[in-house]
Motif scaffolding. Structure first.
Motif, PDB file in Angstrom:
ATOM      1  N   ALA A  21       0.832  -1.203   0.000  1.00 53.91           N
ATOM      2  CA  ALA A  21       0.000   0.000   0.000  1.00 53.91           C
ATOM      3  C   ALA A  21       0.867   1.253   0.000  1.00 53.91           C
ATOM      4  O   ALA A  21       0.558   2.234  -0.686  1.00 53.91           O
ATOM      5  CB  ALA A  21      -0.935  -0.005   1.211  1.00 53.91           C
ATOM      6  N   GLN A  58      -5.914   2.813   0.130  1.00 53.20           N
ATOM      7  CA  GLN A  58      -4.534   2.474   0.472  1.00 53.20           C
ATOM      8  C   GLN A  58      -4.215   2.861   1.917  1.00 53.20           C
ATOM      9  O   GLN A  58      -3.514   2.142   2.618  1.00 53.20           O
ATOM     10  CB  GLN A  58      -3.560   3.136  -0.502  1.00 53.20           C
ATOM     11  CG  GLN A  58      -3.718   2.686  -1.929  1.00 53.20           C
ATOM     12  CD  GLN A  58      -3.582   1.189  -2.098  1.00 53.20           C
ATOM     13  OE1 GLN A  58      -2.791   0.530  -1.436  1.00 53.20           O
ATOM     14  NE2 GLN A  58      -4.366   0.635  -3.002  1.00 53.20           N
ATOM     15  N   THR A  61      -5.847   0.313   4.130  1.00 51.92           N
ATOM     16  CA  THR A  61      -5.054  -0.919   4.062  1.00 51.92           C
ATOM     17  C   THR A  61      -3.827  -0.803   4.953  1.00 51.92           C
ATOM     18  O   THR A  61      -3.491  -1.750   5.683  1.00 51.92           O
ATOM     19  CB  THR A  61      -4.628  -1.195   2.610  1.00 51.92           C
ATOM     20  OG1 THR A  61      -5.797  -1.367   1.812  1.00 51.92           O
ATOM     21  CG2 THR A  61      -3.756  -2.433   2.515  1.00 51.92           C
TER      22      THR A  61
END
Length: 92
Positions: A21, A58, A61
């Protein structure tokens, strides 16, 4: 030791997810200082910035991977402490 190996593997997968990520975010070409008054303004013929990266996804994550990694490490430490204590009991 199978449980400990699983915990180590889980921590490694969480770190890999975090790293992936972070790489996706760093390769997105996002502006780092959008309020910088010295930054040149985009020209009228320049297309808007389209990175193709969902920044929110992202970031989520990365946060989840960080929490999973921390939890795995905490459980791993606890398991290793219990293992050490059981060895101490056997030695007595």
């Amino acid at each position: 030791m199978t449980a400990i190996d699983a915990l180590v593997g889980g921590a490694a997968r969480a770190r890999a997810s975090f790293d992936a990520a972070a790489i996706a975010l760093s390769s997105a070409g996002l502006p780092t200082a959008p309020d910088d008054p010295t930054a040149p303004a985009p020209g009228p013929d320049e297309p808007p910035l389209d990175t193709g990266v969902d920044v929110a996804e992202q970031m989520v994550t990365m946060m989840l991977a960080s929490r999973v990694h921390s939890a795995n490490i905490a459980v791993l430490r606890s398991a290793l402490d219990m293992y050490a204590e059981s060895l101490d009991l056997v030695r007595r």
